[in-house]
Design a protein around this motif. Structure first.
Motif, PDB file in Angstrom:
ATOM      1  N   ALA A  71       2.897   2.859 -10.319  1.00 33.04           N
ATOM      2  CA  ALA A  71       2.506   2.217  -9.065  1.00 33.04           C
ATOM      3  C   ALA A  71       0.986   2.126  -8.926  1.00 33.04           C
ATOM      4  O   ALA A  71       0.468   1.187  -8.311  1.00 33.04           O
ATOM      5  N   SER A  72       0.280   3.096  -9.518  1.00 35.93           N
ATOM      6  CA  SER A  72      -1.181   3.091  -9.414  1.00 35.93           C
ATOM      7  C   SER A  72      -1.840   2.052 -10.321  1.00 35.93           C
ATOM      8  O   SER A  72      -2.961   1.608 -10.042  1.00 35.93           O
ATOM      9  N   ILE A  73      -1.153   1.650 -11.392  1.00 32.42           N
ATOM     10  CA  ILE A  73      -1.754   0.676 -12.313  1.00 32.42           C
ATOM     11  C   ILE A  73      -1.090  -0.704 -12.208  1.00 32.42           C
ATOM     12  O   ILE A  73      -1.632  -1.683 -12.723  1.00 32.42           O
ATOM     13  N   GLN A  74       0.058  -0.794 -11.531  1.00 33.43           N
ATOM     14  CA  GLN A  74       0.712  -2.081 -11.287  1.00 33.43           C
ATOM     15  C   GLN A  74       0.831  -2.264  -9.784  1.00 33.43           C
ATOM     16  O   GLN A  74       1.737  -1.728  -9.149  1.00 33.43           O
ATOM     17  N   SER A  75      -0.059  -3.051  -9.219  1.00 31.86           N
ATOM     18  CA  SER A  75      -0.164  -3.150  -7.767  1.00 31.86           C
ATOM     19  C   SER A  75       1.088  -3.719  -7.105  1.00 31.86           C
ATOM     20  O   SER A  75       1.385  -3.402  -5.957  1.00 31.86           O
ATOM     21  N   ASN A  76       1.823  -4.559  -7.810  1.00 32.69           N
ATOM     22  CA  ASN A  76       3.011  -5.196  -7.206  1.00 32.69           C
ATOM     23  C   ASN A  76       4.313  -4.531  -7.626  1.00 32.69           C
ATOM     24  O   ASN A  76       5.385  -5.136  -7.534  1.00 32.69           O
ATOM     25  N   PHE A  77       4.245  -3.287  -8.068  1.00 34.42           N
ATOM     26  CA  PHE A  77       5.426  -2.627  -8.614  1.00 34.42           C
ATOM     27  C   PHE A  77       6.556  -2.536  -7.601  1.00 34.42           C
ATOM     28  O   PHE A  77       7.728  -2.681  -7.950  1.00 34.42           O
ATOM     29  N   PHE A  78       6.243  -2.311  -6.326  1.00 33.32           N
ATOM     30  CA  PHE A  78       7.273  -2.101  -5.319  1.00 33.32           C
ATOM     31  C   PHE A  78       7.682  -3.384  -4.601  1.00 33.32           C
ATOM     32  O   PHE A  78       8.433  -3.324  -3.617  1.00 33.32           O
ATOM     33  N   THR A  79       7.219  -4.532  -5.059  1.00 35.27           N
ATOM     34  CA  THR A  79       7.672  -5.781  -4.465  1.00 35.27           C
ATOM     35  C   THR A  79       9.100  -6.072  -4.922  1.00 35.27           C
ATOM     36  O   THR A  79       9.503  -5.669  -6.025  1.00 35.27           O
ATOM     37  N   PRO A  80       9.901  -6.756  -4.097  1.00 36.28           N
ATOM     38  CA  PRO A  80      11.310  -7.012  -4.457  1.00 36.28           C
ATOM     39  C   PRO A  80      11.479  -7.690  -5.814  1.00 36.28           C
ATOM     40  O   PRO A  80      12.354  -7.296  -6.595  1.00 36.28           O
ATOM     41  N   SER A  81      10.665  -8.700  -6.096  1.00 37.33           N
ATOM     42  CA  SER A  81      10.812  -9.416  -7.366  1.00 37.33           C
ATOM     43  C   SER A  81      10.474  -8.519  -8.548  1.00 37.33           C
ATOM     44  O   SER A  81      11.152  -8.556  -9.585  1.00 37.33           O
TER      45      SER A  81
END
Length: 342
Positions: A35-45
């Motif tokens: 989550a710290s290196i992938q900013s959109n990790f928690f987006t639905p897509s």
């Protein structure tokens, strides 16, 4: 007497006094890193894409965990799954929905045949699992090459729903809306969880742990050990079939080599999830966490712009940590048992 209640430890000892603690701690740490290196990790897509990419390893790890719990090992998982995939995509014709039904029926027969042969070799012939399944892996691979010499084949249109409801034109709108929120990969995993939950509540499920802990003692207690181990291999084949269905829908084609890298990965995922390699211990559901952990390694390597070679290194370190924590857990419980017996 509850053994864990007698473990008087603190610090790391307390942390590892529960078998599931280490996989969960590693899982949380991996999620935080990604989550710290992938900013959109928690987006639905992003979550949907991640779950779809994790699904094959999760399904195979759950099947492998059942075999490990019963004291076995399956080195033919990758080729078994590939054979089912090749059978499915060879029989199916894109514009003929009926061929999908025939393909499923034949694949079910192949599933039972693989499970029965692997189980009979280990359970009834009493061959070492690592030798027996290593040998059968060549059999399944050879048949898969005969069925599909080169990557190819077809998939009926309705089969695509196993990968994405929205990919099927005639699917009802409400089902497409549901699929947009809950990917089909999750439904396949939930189906596997339901099957194992039901089995684990039966004598067969309990006997698997008994056979894995000590086959001789289990046999002397009246348990039909060969039958139990064969059942475990059949259940493993069921999970491999679910994985083959997912690949059929995702790739619309088959390949005899698609499962090559997944065999050792699913064993590693089960071990990371806390399944004991010597059998009789572990929570099959935690194999899901183990598979996710192994899958997240690839994400960390990619988004951190690290060379792909580091994926093998990081995976190895995680596996060692998981095995070490399992050893600590066993040692603590053994000491507690000794104290309780005094």
């Amino acid at each position: 007497m509850n053994i864990r209640a007698n473990i008087k430890t603190n610090g790391f000892g307390k942390l590892f006094s529960r078998q599931e603690s280490a996989p969960i701690v590693i899982f949380i740490a991996m999620i935080i890193i990604v989550a710290s290196i992938q900013s959109n990790f928690f987006t639905p897509s992003s979550l949907k894409n991640s779950l779809n990419s994790f699904a094959p390893l999760i399904l195979m790890a759950m099947g492998q965990a059942i075999v490990l719990v019963s004291g076995g090992l399956d080195l033919s998982s990758g080729t078994s799954m590939a054979l089912m995939l090749c059978v499915l995509t060879r029989i199916m014709k894109k514009d003929d929905p009926v061929t999908g039904v025939w393909a499923l029926l034949v694949a079910l027969g192949v599933m039972l045949g693989i499970g029965l042969l692997n189980g009979a070799a280990v359970g009834y012939l009493k061959l070492p699992p690592i030798i027996a399944t290593f040998a059968t892996s060549y059999i399944w691979f050879g048949i898969a090459l005969f069925v599909t010499p080169t990557p190819g084949g077809e998939s009926v249109n309705w089969m695509r729903a196993f990968f994405d409801f929205n990919a099927v034109n005639n699917m009802p709108d409400w089902l497409k809306a549901f699929g947009a929120v809950v990917p089909t990969s999750v439904l396949l995993i939930l189906a596997g969880c339901v099957v194992w939950y039901i089995v684990s509540r039966t004598k067969t499920g309990r006997y698997m742990y008994a056979v894995g802990s000590n086959r001789v003692t289990a046999y002397q207690s009246g348990i039909k050990t060969a039958k139990i181990q064969t059942t475990a291999y059949i259940l493993n084949s069921f999970f491999l079939l679910l994985c083959a269905l997912f690949f059929t829908a995702q790739n619309q084609a088959g390949s005899a080599r698609i499962g090559d890298p997944l065999t050792l990965q699913c064993i590693a995922a089960a071990v990371v999830g806390g399944i004991a390699l010597n059998g009789g211990r572990g929570n099959v559901f935690l194999a899901i966490i183990g598979a996710v952990i192994m899958s997240l390694v690839g994400k960390i390597i990619f988004f951190a712009n690290m060379p792909d070679a580091y994926q093998t290194l990081v995976s190895g370190v995680i596996i060692i940590i998981a095995i070490a924590s399992s050893a600590v857990y066993s040692t603590l419980n053994e000491r507690a048992a000794l104290r309780g017996g005094k």
